[in-house]
Design an enzyme around this catalytic site. Structure first.
Site, PDB file in Angstrom:
ATOM      1  N   ARG A 187      79.270 -33.415  33.946  1.00 12.52           N
ATOM      2  CA  ARG A 187      79.335 -32.980  32.539  1.00 12.52           C
ATOM      3  C   ARG A 187      80.089 -34.017  31.717  1.00 12.52           C
ATOM      4  NH1 ARG A 187      81.232 -27.732  35.043  1.00 12.52           N
ATOM      5  NH2 ARG A 187      79.269 -26.724  35.524  1.00 12.52           N
ATOM      6  N   PHE A 202      68.627 -24.202  32.621  1.00 11.28           N
ATOM      7  CA  PHE A 202      69.346 -23.580  33.741  1.00 11.28           C
ATOM      8  C   PHE A 202      70.848 -23.656  33.441  1.00 11.28           C
ATOM      9  CE2 PHE A 202      65.573 -25.830  35.353  1.00 11.28           C
ATOM     10  CZ  PHE A 202      64.855 -24.821  35.955  1.00 11.28           C
ATOM     11  N   ASP A 223      68.581 -19.778  30.314  1.00  7.27           N
ATOM     12  CA  ASP A 223      68.808 -19.319  31.687  1.00  7.27           C
ATOM     13  C   ASP A 223      68.019 -18.027  31.870  1.00  7.27           C
ATOM     14  OD1 ASP A 223      71.065 -20.097  33.992  1.00  7.27           O
ATOM     15  OD2 ASP A 223      70.297 -18.048  34.139  1.00  7.27           O
ATOM     16  N   ASN A 249      62.519 -18.187  31.289  1.00  4.51           N
ATOM     17  CA  ASN A 249      62.145 -18.940  32.487  1.00  4.51           C
ATOM     18  C   ASN A 249      61.887 -20.382  32.043  1.00  4.51           C
ATOM     19  OD1 ASN A 249      60.697 -20.258  34.502  1.00  4.51           O
ATOM     20  ND2 ASN A 249      59.734 -18.352  35.192  1.00  4.51           N
ATOM     21  N   ASP A 270      69.370 -28.647  35.372  1.00  2.00           N
ATOM     22  CA  ASP A 270      70.277 -28.373  36.501  1.00  2.00           C
ATOM     23  C   ASP A 270      69.816 -27.106  37.209  1.00  2.00           C
ATOM     24  OD1 ASP A 270      72.375 -28.361  38.287  1.00  2.00           O
ATOM     25  OD2 ASP A 270      73.810 -27.477  36.869  1.00  2.00           O
ATOM     26  N   CYS A 310      70.336 -29.847  43.665  1.00  2.71           N
ATOM     27  CA  CYS A 310      71.386 -29.497  44.624  1.00  2.71           C
ATOM     28  C   CYS A 310      70.788 -29.063  45.957  1.00  2.71           C
ATOM     29  CB  CYS A 310      72.316 -28.430  44.050  1.00  2.71           C
ATOM     30  SG  CYS A 310      71.482 -26.934  43.563  1.00  2.71           S
TER      31      CYS A 310
HETATM   32  N1  SAH Z   1      74.029 -25.804  34.804  1.00  2.57           N
HETATM   33  C1  SAH Z   1      74.894 -24.761  35.296  1.00  2.57           C
HETATM   34  C2  SAH Z   1      74.568 -24.332  36.699  1.00  2.57           C
HETATM   35  C3  SAH Z   1      73.130 -23.923  36.912  1.00  2.57           C
HETATM   36  S1  SAH Z   1      72.875 -22.951  38.318  1.00  2.57           S
HETATM   37  C4  SAH Z   1      76.353 -25.222  35.187  1.00  2.57           C
HETATM   38  O1  SAH Z   1      76.587 -26.394  34.892  1.00  2.57           O
HETATM   39  O2  SAH Z   1      77.235 -24.397  35.382  1.00  2.57           O
HETATM   40  C5  SAH Z   1      71.220 -22.506  38.144  1.00  2.57           C
HETATM   41  C6  SAH Z   1      70.923 -21.456  37.101  1.00  2.57           C
HETATM   42  O3  SAH Z   1      69.515 -21.382  36.967  1.00  2.57           O
HETATM   43  C7  SAH Z   1      71.392 -20.051  37.415  1.00  2.57           C
HETATM   44  O4  SAH Z   1      72.240 -19.623  36.389  1.00  2.57           O
HETATM   45  C8  SAH Z   1      70.111 -19.191  37.446  1.00  2.57           C
HETATM   46  O5  SAH Z   1      70.289 -17.945  36.811  1.00  2.57           O
HETATM   47  C9  SAH Z   1      69.157 -20.033  36.649  1.00  2.57           C
HETATM   48  N2  SAH Z   1      67.733 -19.936  36.970  1.00  2.57           N
HETATM   49  C10 SAH Z   1      67.125 -19.875  38.165  1.00  2.57           C
HETATM   50  N3  SAH Z   1      65.774 -19.945  38.034  1.00  2.57           N
HETATM   51  C11 SAH Z   1      65.534 -20.056  36.703  1.00  2.57           C
HETATM   52  C12 SAH Z   1      64.354 -20.209  35.928  1.00  2.57           C
HETATM   53  N4  SAH Z   1      63.136 -20.265  36.490  1.00  2.57           N
HETATM   54  N5  SAH Z   1      64.469 -20.324  34.585  1.00  2.57           N
HETATM   55  C13 SAH Z   1      65.684 -20.276  34.000  1.00  2.57           C
HETATM   56  N6  SAH Z   1      66.841 -20.160  34.691  1.00  2.57           N
HETATM   57  C14 SAH Z   1      66.770 -20.050  36.019  1.00  2.57           C
END
Ligand code: SAH
Length: 367
Positions: A187, A202, A223, A249, A270, A310
Site C-alpha cells: 500500500r 477486492f 468488494d 462482483n 487484490d 496471494c
Molecule cells: N485488498 C484488501 C484485501 C482483499 S482480500 C486489503 O488490502 O485489505 C479479498 C477480498 O475479495 C475479500 O474481501 C472478499 O470479500 C473479496 N472478494 C472475493 N471474491 C470477490 C469477487 N468476485 N468480487 C468482489 N470481491 C470479492
C-alpha cells in the site's frame, strides 16, 4: 518410519542408526507427519523432548518479536510470528495494538498453547489474547475450527492505525486475523504512484482505497462482501477520505465499467487466492488473466496497475506470465515498475516456497 509417539507429541527424530537428528512436532493425522522445530538434537532419549521444545518455543518467539521491533513499522498492527519463516511451523501470532491473535495450526503447536500464552504474556503484557483457530486448514490436521479467548479480554472492535489510517478491526470475525497485514508495504509503495481516478478491486475494508485515495481525485472500491463494504464506508468517514464503496462482483463490475467507457489512472487488483490447491490452478489462471486484461483496458495510458496474487500455487514467474498474456490480449505495452511481495514482518524462508505466497507487481501502461 518407526513411530513411538502420539499425535501432537514433541519428539526426537532419529536417523536409521538411532542418531538424534532434531526436535519435531509429530502429527498422526496430517499429511505433514513431522514439523521440524530444531535440527539440534535434544539429548540421549526422547523423554527429554517436551521440556526442550518449550525452551525452543520461548527462544523463537522472543527472537521473532525482537526482529519486528527492529523494522520500525509505521503501524500498530503487524505479524509477530510467521510460521516456518520464524522457525515456528504452524504458529501465527498477529499483534493489533494491545491485543494478540494466535493461530495454532497443527496438533503439536495446538498442544503447546499454554507455553505460547505464557511467553507472549511475559514478553508483551497484552490486554487480551484471542485464538482464531477457525481456518479450514485445521480440519486437515484433525483439529476443530474454533475461536477462543485465551487470556484477558478482547473487545468487539479494536482500533489500530496503519500508515496514518485508523481502522476498526473485528478480531473475532474479520477475514484472516482481522486485517490483511501482509499488504502494508505494498500500500505504501503503491501510494507513491497513485493519482487521478482510482479503482480498488477486492477492497475488503479499504486498505488500498484509504491509503491511495488520499492522493487521488476520486476513489471507487468494490468488494463482494456487504460487511466489508460497510467497513470501507465507516473507515473512509473516520479518516476523512472520500471513497465510493460499492458491493459488487469484480468480474461483472469490470465488464460493466468497460461497457460504459470508464477510464482510471490507478487500479488495484487484490483478489482472494483463486488457487487454494493444485487442482484449482487452471481456473485460477483464467481468473487472474481476465481481471488483469479488463483492468489494463480500463487504465489510461500512463496509469498504474497494482496487481496482486496471494496463491502460492501460482508462483511469481507464472503470475508474471499471466499478466503478460493479459497485456498482449489487451494490445498494450506495460512496464514493470516494482516487483514486490508480502511485508517484511511476513518473511520468506528460503527452501520453503510456500512461505513466498504474495506477489505484487506495480505496472505502468506505457503511452
Ligand atoms: N485488498 C484488501 C484485501 C482483499 S482480500 C486489503 O488490502 O485489505 C479479498 C477480498 O475479495 C475479500 O474481501 C472478499 O470479500 C473479496 N472478494 C472475493 N471474491 C470477490 C469477487 N468476485 N468480487 C468482489 N470481491 C470479492
Amino acid at each position: 518410519m518407526d513411530v513411538r509417539a502420539n499425535g501432537g507429541d514433541a519428539v526426537v527424530v532419529r536417523g536409521s542408526r538411532g542418531r538424534a537428528l532434531g526436535l519435531a512436532l509429530y502429527s498422526d493425522r496430517s499429511q505433514i507427519a513431522l514439523r521440524v522445530l530444531s535440527r539440534r538434537p535434544a539429548g540421549p532419549d526422547a523423554d527429554a523432548a517436551p521440556g526442550a521444545i518449550e525452551g525452543v518455543i520461548r527462544g523463537r518467539i522472543a527472537s521473532a518479536i525482537a526482529f519486528r521491533k527492529s523494522l520500525s513499522i509505521d503501524a500498530t498492527a503487524w505479524r509477530l510470528v510467521h510460521g516456518e519463516a520464524d522457525l515456528l511451523p504452524s504458529l501465527i501470532v498477529d499483534r493489533y495494538g494491545d491485543y494478540l491473535v494466535v493461530q495454532t495450526l497443527s496438533q503439536g503447536m495446538d498442544r503447546l498453547t499454554p507455553t505460547i500464552i505464557a511467553t507472549l504474556t511475559d514478553l508483551l503484557h497484552p490486554k487480551g489474547i484471542l485464538a482464531r483457530n477457525d481456518p479450514r486448514a485445521r480440519t486437515l490436521e484433525g483439529l476443530e475450527q474454533r475461536v477462543d479467548l485465551l487470556a484477558g479480554d478482547v473487545p468487539e472492535t479494536v482500533v489500530v492505525t496503519e500508515l496514518g489510517v485508523t481502522y476498526d478491526v473485528d478480531l473475532r470475525k474479520g477475514q484472516k486475523t482481522g486485517l490483511f497485514l501482509d499488504q502494508r508495504e505494498n500500500r505504501e509503495a503503491a501510494a507513491r504512484y497513485a493519482k487521478g481516478r482510482m479503482l480498488d478491486c477486492f477492497s475488503y475494508n479499504g486498505g488500498f482505497a484509504l491509503v491511495l485515495g488520499r492522493k487521488c481525485d476520486e476513489t471507487i472500491a468494490f468488494d463482494a462482501s456487504e460487511e466489508a463494504v460497510a467497513r470501507v464506508k465507516a473507515n473512509a468517514a473516520r479518516n476523512g477520505v472520500a471513497v465510493d464503496a460499492r458491493v459488487g462482483n469484480v468480474f461483472d463490475e469490470l465488464r460493466g465499467l468497460e461497457r460504459l467507457g470508464e477510464q482510471f489512472e490507478t487500479i488495484v487488483l487484490d483478489p482472494p487466492a483463486f488457487a487454494k490447491n493444485k487442482a484449482a490452478i487452471t481456473n485460477a489462471r483464467a481468473g487472474y488473466k481476465e481481471i488483469n486484461l479488463r483492468a489494463l483496458r480500463l487504465l489510461r495510458p500512463g496509469g498504474t496497475l497494482v496487481t496482486c496474487s496471494c496463491s502460492y500455487h501460482v508462483n511469481e514467474a507464472a503470475f508474471a506470465e499471466i499478466v503478460y498474456e493479459a497485456a498482449v490480449d489487451a494490445h498494450v505495452d506495460v512496464t514493470v515498475v516494482e516487483k514486490r511481495m508480502q511485508g517484511r514482518d511476513h518473511p520468506v524462508l528460503l527452501g520453503v516456497p510456500e512461505t513466498y505466497y504474495l506477489k505484487c507487481f506495480i505496472l505502468r501502461k506505457v503511452e
